[in-house]
Design a protein around this motif. Structure first.
Motif, short mmCIF file in Angstrom:
data_model
loop_
_atom_site.label_atom_id
_atom_site.label_comp_id
_atom_site.label_asym_id
_atom_site.label_seq_id
_atom_site.Cartn_x
_atom_site.Cartn_y
_atom_site.Cartn_z
N GLU A 1 -5.58 15.80 8.73
CA GLU A 1 -5.42 14.75 7.72
C GLU A 1 -4.32 13.80 8.16
O GLU A 1 -3.37 14.21 8.85
CB GLU A 1 -5.04 15.38 6.38
CG GLU A 1 -5.20 14.49 5.18
CD GLU A 1 -6.63 14.45 4.65
OE1 GLU A 1 -7.12 13.34 4.41
OE2 GLU A 1 -7.24 15.52 4.47
N GLN B 1 -9.29 15.57 2.42
CA GLN B 1 -8.71 15.69 1.08
C GLN B 1 -8.12 14.37 0.59
O GLN B 1 -8.37 13.95 -0.54
CB GLN B 1 -7.59 16.75 1.05
CG GLN B 1 -6.88 16.82 -0.30
CD GLN B 1 -5.64 17.70 -0.30
OE1 GLN B 1 -5.32 18.32 0.71
NE2 GLN B 1 -4.95 17.76 -1.42
N PHE C 1 -4.58 21.64 8.83
CA PHE C 1 -4.69 20.52 7.90
C PHE C 1 -4.94 19.27 8.71
O PHE C 1 -4.01 18.63 9.22
CB PHE C 1 -3.39 20.42 7.08
CG PHE C 1 -3.47 19.52 5.87
CD1 PHE C 1 -4.65 18.94 5.46
CD2 PHE C 1 -2.32 19.28 5.13
CE1 PHE C 1 -4.71 18.13 4.33
CE2 PHE C 1 -2.36 18.46 4.00
CZ PHE C 1 -3.56 17.89 3.61
N ASP D 1 -6.37 28.19 10.51
CA ASP D 1 -6.68 27.00 9.72
C ASP D 1 -5.78 25.87 10.19
O ASP D 1 -4.73 26.10 10.81
CB ASP D 1 -6.44 27.31 8.24
CG ASP D 1 -7.15 26.36 7.28
OD1 ASP D 1 -7.57 25.27 7.72
OD2 ASP D 1 -7.26 26.71 6.09
N HIS E 1 0.10 23.61 8.91
CA HIS E 1 -0.01 23.10 7.54
C HIS E 1 0.50 21.66 7.53
O HIS E 1 -0.21 20.72 7.17
CB HIS E 1 0.80 24.00 6.61
CG HIS E 1 0.41 23.91 5.18
ND1 HIS E 1 1.02 24.64 4.18
CD2 HIS E 1 -0.53 23.18 4.53
CE1 HIS E 1 0.48 24.36 3.02
NE2 HIS E 1 -0.47 23.47 3.21
N HIS F 1 -9.77 30.44 -0.85
CA HIS F 1 -8.70 29.52 -0.41
C HIS F 1 -7.53 29.63 -1.38
O HIS F 1 -7.56 29.10 -2.49
CB HIS F 1 -9.23 28.09 -0.41
CG HIS F 1 -8.26 27.07 0.12
ND1 HIS F 1 -8.61 26.13 1.06
CD2 HIS F 1 -6.97 26.82 -0.18
CE1 HIS F 1 -7.57 25.35 1.32
NE2 HIS F 1 -6.55 25.76 0.58
N HIS G 1 -8.76 22.57 6.65
CA HIS G 1 -8.48 21.68 5.53
C HIS G 1 -8.92 20.28 5.98
O HIS G 1 -8.39 19.76 6.98
CB HIS G 1 -6.97 21.58 5.26
CG HIS G 1 -6.37 22.73 4.53
ND1 HIS G 1 -6.43 24.04 4.95
CD2 HIS G 1 -5.63 22.75 3.39
CE1 HIS G 1 -5.75 24.81 4.11
NE2 HIS G 1 -5.26 24.04 3.14
N ASP H 1 -7.40 27.25 -4.56
CA ASP H 1 -6.29 26.67 -3.80
C ASP H 1 -4.96 26.93 -4.51
O ASP H 1 -4.08 26.06 -4.54
CB ASP H 1 -6.49 25.16 -3.60
CG ASP H 1 -5.55 24.58 -2.53
OD1 ASP H 1 -4.84 25.35 -1.87
OD2 ASP H 1 -5.51 23.35 -2.38
N ASP I 1 -12.52 22.90 3.77
CA ASP I 1 -12.09 22.93 2.37
C ASP I 1 -11.50 21.60 1.93
O ASP I 1 -10.80 20.93 2.71
CB ASP I 1 -11.05 24.04 2.19
CG ASP I 1 -11.60 25.42 2.53
OD1 ASP I 1 -12.73 25.49 3.04
OD2 ASP I 1 -10.91 26.41 2.28
N HIS I 2 -11.75 21.26 0.71
CA HIS I 2 -11.42 20.02 0.00
C HIS I 2 -12.65 19.12 -0.05
O HIS I 2 -13.27 18.99 -1.10
CB HIS I 2 -10.21 19.28 0.59
CG HIS I 2 -8.91 19.98 0.35
ND1 HIS I 2 -8.36 20.10 -0.91
CD2 HIS I 2 -8.05 20.59 1.20
CE1 HIS I 2 -7.23 20.75 -0.83
NE2 HIS I 2 -7.02 21.09 0.45
N LYS J 1 -3.35 32.35 2.72
CA LYS J 1 -2.88 31.63 3.90
C LYS J 1 -1.37 31.74 4.06
O LYS J 1 -0.64 31.86 3.07
CB LYS J 1 -3.25 30.14 3.78
CG LYS J 1 -4.74 29.89 3.62
CD LYS J 1 -5.04 28.40 3.51
CE LYS J 1 -6.48 28.18 3.08
NZ LYS J 1 -7.45 28.67 4.08
#
Length: 407
Positions: free
Chosen positions: A199, A228, A197, A195, A162, A68, A225, A299, A247-248, A132
């Protein structure tokens, strides 16, 4: 090449309850860039033409697999880091600052920065790196970032999702349509993964599902992602869709841990982020005790973790996340390989790539025991010593390391 007189060899081929597959007084035979044999130094198969390298009793591990990173970008966010250290809260909004700088940068500027960071990674023992996109957020720039990343690695991830591009700030669903349409079409030929994010402040679970489904339909593998900045849907969405890694994993409910434990999705932990943002560290011990496969990655990015040091990730994981040194080294090598669904890296076994790191230490424990000390003495990628690692180029036939240390 015959690398011999290895004090401790980490193979990551589990044996007798030792997942690191540790061999003492060992040797490794390399042929045509692959591992041909491993075993005791006094039982080496006949190899009269091999270049002999004496490890001098030092430790050898597989090359680090950093699953990552965000290595293609323009600009700098040192002021943001300083503000965070003065008490400002991290909320991922600085990504847009990097987007503006990246869009304005030329290919030559981006390529030069990328080359410098890849060299930095390699000097610290990283032999496989995922990169990425995600700092373009428009079709032309995302395609450009993927193309540049593909010049240095096969592990390119499309991260158009992202954050929402600034020009779509009030139209996030329209931006998702762009990501899953023209942007994906432009980037997919250069990428292996997609990928998102997932969140608060980035993409909802529904939007994330759209992105990942479109990527899968285009032939890309899935990464996420997730979890996080707070509890959320990222981990369970990743497991549901069969993502290679999520990831996170900083904020996990019991149901998240249970879902990971029952799946083959790897939890990739990124302690450099917590170091740089002062967020809580992930609880690696909780995950490991539940039977979750854990990876460590850097990261490396300009905002929340501007470090390429996998040895630092190991030290942080041991000090702050409840991992043993052996668990952390495994996670930074074999764990990273699993997060990329690779069987040819992260291990020292016949048929694997000859990606090797010679440490200036008697055991892998020193990676956590001596944090901040440059212990990587030599690095081999596909059996070739990388420039700038250890002994100067032009002296590859050395049979014994000068001034072997006394421990």
């Amino acid at each position: 090449m015959l690398l011999t007189n290895i004090g401790e060899l980490t193979t990551n081929v589990a044996v007798d309850g030792d997942p690191c597959g540790t061999l003492r007084d060992a040797a490794v035979l390399v042929h045509d860039g692959l591992i041909a044999w491993t075993g005791s130094a006094d039982a080496v198969p006949p190899s009269p033409d091999a270049l002999v390298v004496d490890a001098g009793g030092r430790a050898v591990i597989p090359g680090f697999v950093d699953s990552h990173t965000h290595l293609v970008f323009g600009g700098d966010r040192a002021e943001e880091f300083a503000a965070r250290m003065a008490g400002e809260r991290y909320a991922a909004g600085g990504i847009r600052t990097t987007v503006a700088a990246t869009r304005a940068a030329s290919d030559d500027d981006l390529r030069a920065r990328l080359a410098a960071l890849v060299a930095e990674c390699r000097a610290q023992g990283t032999t496989t790196v995922e990169i990425k996109t995600g700092y373009g957020l428009d079709v032309a720039t995302e395609r450009r970032l993927a193309r540049l990343a593909a010049e240095v690695t096969d592990e390119v991830t499309f991260l158009g999702a992202h954050v929402v591009a600034p020009e779509y700030a009030d139209r996030p669903d329209e931006y998702v349509s762009l990501v899953t349409g023209d942007m994906l079409t432009a980037v997919a030929p250069h990428a292996r993964w997609i990928d998102v994010f997932c969140e608060d402040g980035a993409f909802t679970a529904e939007q994330s599902r759209r992105v990942l489904a479109a990527g899968r339909a285009a032939g890309l593998g899935i990464r996420v992602h997730g979890n996080q900045l707070g509890f959320g849907d990222g981990v369970r969405l990743a497991v549901e869709l069969g993502a290679a890694a999520v990831d996170h994993c900083t904020y996990l409910a019991d149901a998240d841990v249970a879902a990971l434990a029952a799946s083959d999705t790897v939890a990739a932990l990124l302690p450099g982020v917590e170091f740089s943002t002062r967020q809580p560290y992930p609880d690696a011990r909780r995950l490991l005790d539940a039977g979750v496969t854990v990876a460590l990655a850097s990261d490396c990015n300009p905002g929340s973790s501007f470090t390429s040091s996998m040895p630092l990730m190991i030290a942080l994981a041991v000090r702050e996340m409840g991992m043993t040194p052996s668990e952390a080294v495994w996670a930074a090598t074999a764990g990273g390989a699993r997060a990329l669904r690779r069987a040819d890296v992260g291990v020292v076994a016949p048929g694997a790539r000859a990606d090797l790191v010679l440490l200036d230490a008697p055991t892998r424990v020193h990676l956590a025991y001596r944090p901040g000390v440059p212990l990587v003495r030599r690095v081999w990628k596909d059996g070739r010593q990388l420039p700038g690692s250890g002994t100067a180029q032009g002296q590859p036939t050395m049979r014994a390391l000068a001034n072997p240390p006394v421990w």
